[in-house]
Design an enzyme around this catalytic site. Structure first.
Site, mmCIF file in Angstrom:
data_model
loop_
_atom_site.group_PDB
_atom_site.id
_atom_site.type_symbol
_atom_site.label_atom_id
_atom_site.label_comp_id
_atom_site.label_asym_id
_atom_site.label_seq_id
_atom_site.Cartn_x
_atom_site.Cartn_y
_atom_site.Cartn_z
ATOM 1 N N ASP A 16 0.867 -1.159 0.000
ATOM 2 C CA ASP A 16 0.000 0.000 0.000
ATOM 3 C C ASP A 16 0.919 1.228 0.000
ATOM 4 O OD1 ASP A 16 -2.435 1.529 0.340
ATOM 5 O OD2 ASP A 16 -1.873 1.757 2.443
ATOM 6 N N ASP A 18 -0.204 5.093 0.919
ATOM 7 C CA ASP A 18 -0.437 6.132 1.907
ATOM 8 C C ASP A 18 -0.407 5.576 3.328
ATOM 9 O OD1 ASP A 18 -0.795 7.927 -0.192
ATOM 10 O OD2 ASP A 18 -2.936 7.497 -0.319
#
Length: 233
Positions: A16, A18
């Site tokens: 991922d 953020d």
């Protein structure tokens, strides 16, 4: 033919973006940057941007509505102005947020020969240059619809890369390469409860800088917990 053992399978390292590889939300950050350069009204845009971000954290975000809102300014300004603004965004906001320990973690997987993919709910306009800055070519993000000129319309193209959509998009990515979940040894790093479907799908889930709910699930299930920004990977 005997099935490949875990050590013989291709290794897949998924990240991922953020709050996992960077200690911020790049989508929300782009909105704040757009306000700062005068592209959006601070009061109204800022209020709605914060509202959408709260829905994301709660897992209730309407992705098409948010993408239309978040891309309105770049759609109106056009490609040249939008790309120039994103270069400034990278220099002023993102580059200072790319920390050595995150770069080192990605690089370690690359040097080990793993297939490295960044998979982000944030749209492709915001995320592509960030993936490039990490030296990662394979990016799965929320794709944007384009008009006949090739510029964005504000709509979403295909399945948004969020929650269960991340699994759907990874299924398609694997199939396009003649791979399957059973045929790879997979690791996924994420901070977010929104990514629980993909964390549950991989062989090695790593709760990375996890929000409290995900930290509790990881501890209960015996998953690795990595506080990337406060310790060495």
């Amino acid at each position: 033919m005997n099935p490949a053992t875990p050590s013989q399978r291709p290794r897949l390292a998924l990240f991922d973006l953020d709050h996992t590889l960077i200690p911020m939300d790049s989508d929300h950050g782009w909105g704040e940057f757009a306000i700062a350069i005068g592209w959006c009204d601070r009061t109204e845009f800022g209020r709605r941007n914060d509202e959408f971000f709260a829905h994301y954290q709660a897992g209730t975000l309407n992705v098409p509505d948010y993408v239309r809102f978040a891309t309105e300014a770049i759609v109106q300004r056009g490609a040249a102005a939008a790309q120039a603004a994103h270069q400034r965004f990278m220099q002023e906001v993102i580059t200072p947020a790319i920390l050595p320990q995150a770069q080192a973690l990605v690089r370690a997987h690359q040097q080990a020969g793993d297939l490295v993919v960044i998979t982000s709910a944030t749209n492709e306009f915001v995320t592509r240059p960030i993936a490039t800055a990490f030296g990662v070519q394979e990016l799965l993000s929320t794709e944007l619809e384009r008009d006949a000129t090739g510029w964005f319309t504000g709509g979403v193209q295909g399945v948004p890369n969020m929650r269960e959509g991340k699994v759907v998009r990874m299924d398609a990515w694997l199939a396009a390469r003649g791979l399957s979940w059973e045929g790879v040894e997979s690791t996924f790093y994420s901070d977010s409860m929104n990514d629980l479907p993909l964390l549950e799908r991989v062989n090695h889930p790593v709760a990375t800088n996890p929000e409290p709910r995900l930290r509790a699930i990881a501890q209960e299930r015996g998953w690795r917990v990595l506080d990337l920004f406060t310790e060495n990977p």
